[in-house]
Design a protein around this motif. Structure first.
Motif, PDB file in Angstrom:
ATOM      1  N   LEU A 218      -5.691  -3.281  10.122  1.00 35.19           N
ATOM      2  CA  LEU A 218      -4.562  -2.720   9.379  1.00 35.19           C
ATOM      3  C   LEU A 218      -4.047  -3.700   8.327  1.00 35.19           C
ATOM      4  O   LEU A 218      -3.575  -3.291   7.262  1.00 35.19           O
ATOM      5  CB  LEU A 218      -3.439  -2.347  10.340  1.00 35.19           C
ATOM      6  N   LEU A 219      -4.171  -4.977   8.600  1.00 31.85           N
ATOM      7  CA  LEU A 219      -3.761  -5.977   7.614  1.00 31.85           C
ATOM      8  C   LEU A 219      -4.667  -5.920   6.385  1.00 31.85           C
ATOM      9  O   LEU A 219      -4.198  -6.138   5.255  1.00 31.85           O
ATOM     10  CB  LEU A 219      -3.797  -7.371   8.242  1.00 31.85           C
ATOM     11  N   VAL A 220      -5.931  -5.609   6.586  1.00 35.87           N
ATOM     12  CA  VAL A 220      -6.838  -5.403   5.454  1.00 35.87           C
ATOM     13  C   VAL A 220      -6.342  -4.248   4.585  1.00 35.87           C
ATOM     14  O   VAL A 220      -6.339  -4.325   3.352  1.00 35.87           O
ATOM     15  CB  VAL A 220      -8.270  -5.124   5.959  1.00 35.87           C
ATOM     16  N   VAL A 221      -5.907  -3.170   5.235  1.00 33.77           N
ATOM     17  CA  VAL A 221      -5.363  -2.015   4.503  1.00 33.77           C
ATOM     18  C   VAL A 221      -4.146  -2.442   3.685  1.00 33.77           C
ATOM     19  O   VAL A 221      -3.996  -2.055   2.522  1.00 33.77           O
ATOM     20  CB  VAL A 221      -4.999  -0.888   5.483  1.00 33.77           C
ATOM     21  N   VAL A 222      -3.268  -3.234   4.287  1.00 36.63           N
ATOM     22  CA  VAL A 222      -2.067  -3.710   3.593  1.00 36.63           C
ATOM     23  C   VAL A 222      -2.438  -4.504   2.348  1.00 36.63           C
ATOM     24  O   VAL A 222      -1.889  -4.282   1.256  1.00 36.63           O
ATOM     25  CB  VAL A 222      -1.197  -4.574   4.529  1.00 36.63           C
ATOM     26  N   VAL A 223      -3.381  -5.429   2.485  1.00 39.17           N
ATOM     27  CA  VAL A 223      -3.765  -6.290   1.365  1.00 39.17           C
ATOM     28  C   VAL A 223      -4.390  -5.477   0.239  1.00 39.17           C
ATOM     29  O   VAL A 223      -4.055  -5.657  -0.948  1.00 39.17           O
ATOM     30  CB  VAL A 223      -4.743  -7.391   1.848  1.00 39.17           C
ATOM     31  N   VAL A 224      -5.298  -4.573   0.593  1.00 38.70           N
ATOM     32  CA  VAL A 224      -5.950  -3.746  -0.429  1.00 38.70           C
ATOM     33  C   VAL A 224      -4.927  -2.906  -1.182  1.00 38.70           C
ATOM     34  O   VAL A 224      -4.966  -2.801  -2.417  1.00 38.70           O
ATOM     35  CB  VAL A 224      -7.031  -2.855   0.205  1.00 38.70           C
ATOM     36  N   LEU A 225      -3.999  -2.308  -0.465  1.00 40.29           N
ATOM     37  CA  LEU A 225      -2.992  -1.466  -1.120  1.00 40.29           C
ATOM     38  C   LEU A 225      -2.005  -2.288  -1.934  1.00 40.29           C
ATOM     39  O   LEU A 225      -1.539  -1.845  -2.993  1.00 40.29           O
ATOM     40  CB  LEU A 225      -2.254  -0.625  -0.083  1.00 40.29           C
ATOM     41  N   GLN A 226      -1.688  -3.473  -1.466  1.00 40.96           N
ATOM     42  CA  GLN A 226      -0.794  -4.338  -2.239  1.00 40.96           C
ATOM     43  C   GLN A 226      -1.423  -4.656  -3.589  1.00 40.96           C
ATOM     44  O   GLN A 226      -0.743  -4.651  -4.625  1.00 40.96           O
ATOM     45  CB  GLN A 226      -0.498  -5.627  -1.467  1.00 40.96           C
ATOM     46  N   LEU A 227      -2.714  -4.922  -3.606  1.00 38.51           N
ATOM     47  CA  LEU A 227      -3.409  -5.171  -4.868  1.00 38.51           C
ATOM     48  C   LEU A 227      -3.493  -3.905  -5.715  1.00 38.51           C
ATOM     49  O   LEU A 227      -3.365  -3.941  -6.937  1.00 38.51           O
ATOM     50  CB  LEU A 227      -4.806  -5.720  -4.596  1.00 38.51           C
ATOM     51  N   ALA A 228      -3.696  -2.762  -5.042  1.00 42.85           N
ATOM     52  CA  ALA A 228      -3.867  -1.503  -5.767  1.00 42.85           C
ATOM     53  C   ALA A 228      -2.588  -1.073  -6.470  1.00 42.85           C
ATOM     54  O   ALA A 228      -2.628  -0.586  -7.604  1.00 42.85           O
ATOM     55  CB  ALA A 228      -4.335  -0.408  -4.815  1.00 42.85           C
ATOM     56  N   VAL A 229      -1.440  -1.245  -5.811  1.00 38.53           N
ATOM     57  CA  VAL A 229      -0.194  -0.746  -6.410  1.00 38.53           C
ATOM     58  C   VAL A 229       0.273  -1.609  -7.569  1.00 38.53           C
ATOM     59  O   VAL A 229       1.190  -1.210  -8.315  1.00 38.53           O
ATOM     60  CB  VAL A 229       0.926  -0.640  -5.353  1.00 38.53           C
ATOM     61  N   LEU A 230      -0.329  -2.771  -7.762  1.00 38.43           N
ATOM     62  CA  LEU A 230       0.017  -3.590  -8.919  1.00 38.43           C
ATOM     63  C   LEU A 230      -0.445  -2.950 -10.220  1.00 38.43           C
ATOM     64  O   LEU A 230       0.066  -3.281 -11.289  1.00 38.43           O
ATOM     65  CB  LEU A 230      -0.610  -4.994  -8.777  1.00 38.43           C
ATOM     66  N   ARG A 231      -1.411  -2.043 -10.108  1.00 36.98           N
ATOM     67  CA  ARG A 231      -1.908  -1.329 -11.278  1.00 36.98           C
ATOM     68  C   ARG A 231      -1.725   0.164 -11.037  1.00 36.98           C
ATOM     69  O   ARG A 231      -2.543   0.810 -10.387  1.00 36.98           O
ATOM     70  CB  ARG A 231      -3.387  -1.650 -11.515  1.00 36.98           C
ATOM     71  N   PRO A 232      -0.642   0.743 -11.538  1.00 36.34           N
ATOM     72  CA  PRO A 232      -0.348   2.163 -11.280  1.00 36.34           C
ATOM     73  C   PRO A 232      -1.477   3.078 -11.734  1.00 36.34           C
ATOM     74  O   PRO A 232      -2.022   2.925 -12.828  1.00 36.34           O
ATOM     75  CB  PRO A 232       0.922   2.405 -12.107  1.00 36.34           C
ATOM     76  N   GLU A 233      -1.835   4.014 -10.870  1.00 36.18           N
ATOM     77  CA  GLU A 233      -2.862   5.007 -11.168  1.00 36.18           C
ATOM     78  C   GLU A 233      -2.363   6.369 -10.692  1.00 36.18           C
ATOM     79  O   GLU A 233      -1.476   6.454  -9.840  1.00 36.18           O
ATOM     80  CB  GLU A 233      -4.172   4.641 -10.469  1.00 36.18           C
ATOM     81  N   PRO A 234      -2.945   7.453 -11.225  1.00 34.38           N
ATOM     82  CA  PRO A 234      -2.434   8.796 -10.891  1.00 34.38           C
ATOM     83  C   PRO A 234      -2.434   9.127  -9.414  1.00 34.38           C
ATOM     84  O   PRO A 234      -1.537   9.827  -8.934  1.00 34.38           O
ATOM     85  CB  PRO A 234      -3.395   9.730 -11.665  1.00 34.38           C
ATOM     86  N   TRP A 235      -3.398   8.612  -8.639  1.00 36.45           N
ATOM     87  CA  TRP A 235      -3.490   8.956  -7.224  1.00 36.45           C
ATOM     88  C   TRP A 235      -2.279   8.453  -6.430  1.00 36.45           C
ATOM     89  O   TRP A 235      -1.977   8.970  -5.356  1.00 36.45           O
ATOM     90  CB  TRP A 235      -4.758   8.380  -6.590  1.00 36.45           C
ATOM     91  N   GLN A 236      -1.585   7.455  -6.957  1.00 36.68           N
ATOM     92  CA  GLN A 236      -0.465   6.868  -6.231  1.00 36.68           C
ATOM     93  C   GLN A 236       0.780   7.757  -6.225  1.00 36.68           C
ATOM     94  O   GLN A 236       1.693   7.554  -5.425  1.00 36.68           O
ATOM     95  CB  GLN A 236      -0.106   5.512  -6.842  1.00 36.68           C
ATOM     96  N   VAL A 237       0.816   8.725  -7.116  1.00 37.23           N
ATOM     97  CA  VAL A 237       2.008   9.546  -7.270  1.00 37.23           C
ATOM     98  C   VAL A 237       1.825  10.870  -6.551  1.00 37.23           C
ATOM     99  O   VAL A 237       0.851  11.598  -6.795  1.00 37.23           O
ATOM    100  CB  VAL A 237       2.308   9.818  -8.762  1.00 37.23           C
ATOM    101  N   GLY A 238       2.735  11.177  -5.648  1.00 37.75           N
ATOM    102  CA  GLY A 238       2.711  12.464  -4.956  1.00 37.75           C
ATOM    103  C   GLY A 238       3.971  13.233  -5.267  1.00 37.75           C
ATOM    104  O   GLY A 238       4.865  12.739  -5.976  1.00 37.75           O
ATOM    105  N   PRO A 239       4.084  14.442  -4.730  1.00 35.96           N
ATOM    106  CA  PRO A 239       5.296  15.221  -4.959  1.00 35.96           C
ATOM    107  C   PRO A 239       6.523  14.531  -4.364  1.00 35.96           C
ATOM    108  O   PRO A 239       6.441  13.946  -3.304  1.00 35.96           O
ATOM    109  CB  PRO A 239       5.002  16.561  -4.268  1.00 35.96           C
ATOM    110  N   GLY A 240       7.624  14.596  -5.050  1.00 34.48           N
ATOM    111  CA  GLY A 240       8.840  13.930  -4.594  1.00 34.48           C
ATOM    112  C   GLY A 240       9.519  14.636  -3.448  1.00 34.48           C
ATOM    113  O   GLY A 240       9.120  15.656  -3.000  1.00 34.48           O
TER     114      GLY A 240
END
Length: 240
Positions: A218-240
């Motif tokens: 799970l820590l691997v998941v955290v690290v990968v996502l932390q790096l991913a959210v530094l560069r906003p992409e369309p998949w990161q946005v869901g319905p509010g």
């Protein structure tokens, strides 16, 4: 309400779900490992698969030998608490998918390491009492995960339940495309591998040590996502 399922044709990464499919498979592996530790080491109790846990609870109430009523009730209660917390988090932050899963996985790491610490450090409690507390703690983590993954709604990747996935493999074998079938098979395979690894570890090392690979994944998941959210992409946005 769960987010409508969207399929982008990609196997592990694509424009709609980004890296979420691959990361959810990692979490599925961790789930298999945690359930192996709980069933084999805490007295036949599931902490992720509540269908199985309810069945075990029925066995315990009937007085079947080898099934712990307290641990099953603790796991069921913990799972509901985690799911309740997950629902509240989703209501506030469900529109930021990457951040949502990152934070969820981080909380799970903390809860699982807390369970490891209990298994290592608590010596005065009875075995059944300790098992119940650890089962409850792990179930809170998996209930939280289940609520959040439900909101993410990546097709065929629930991370905790495989009944519908297996049904889909067989029922849609003629109509589903190769990526769909492959992703479903990977979900089953990763759960199996996690359970296999957990069973082998429980048989060879102390229970606390057997649990450690789950928060590590799970820590691997955290690290990968932390790096991913530094560069906003369309998949990161869901319905509010």
């Amino acid at each position: 309400m769960a987010t409508p399922v969207r399929w982008d044709g990609a196997l592990l990464r694509g424009p709609v779900h980004g890296p979420l499919p691959a990361l959810l498979l990692v979490m599925t592996t961790a789930t298999g490992l945690v359930d192996a530790v709980s069933v084999l080491g805490l007295g036949r109790v599931f902490v992720a698969n509540m269908t199985g846990n309810v069945v075990f609870l029925g066995f315990a109430v009937a007085g079947a030998p080898g099934f712990a009523l307290a641990a099953s009730l603790a796991a069921l209660g913990g799972f509901l608490v985690g799911a309740l917390a997950g629902g509240a988090v989703v209501a506030r932050r469900g529109h930021r998918r990457g951040h949502l899963l990152r934070d969820t996985a981080l909380v799970e790491v903390v809860l699982m390491l807390g369970a490891v610490a209990l298994l290592v450090g608590v010596t005065g409690a009875s075995g059944s009492a300790l098992a119940s507390v650890v089962a409850a703690l792990l179930a809170v983590a998996l209930g939280l995960q289940n609520a959040v993954v439900r909101r993410l709604a990546v097709p065929d990747l629930t991370t905790t339940v495989l009944t519908m996935t297996l049904t889909g493999i067989a029922a849609d074998v003629r109509g589903a495309g190769r990526p769909v079938v492959t992703r479903r098979v990977l979900a089953v395979a990763t759960m199996f591998l996690g359970a296999l690894a957990g069973a082998l570890l429980v048989d060879r090392v102390p229970l606390a040590v057997a649990l450690v690979p789950a928060p590590a994944l799970l820590l691997v998941v955290v690290v990968v996502l932390q790096l991913a959210v530094l560069r906003p992409e369309p998949w990161q946005v869901g319905p509010g």
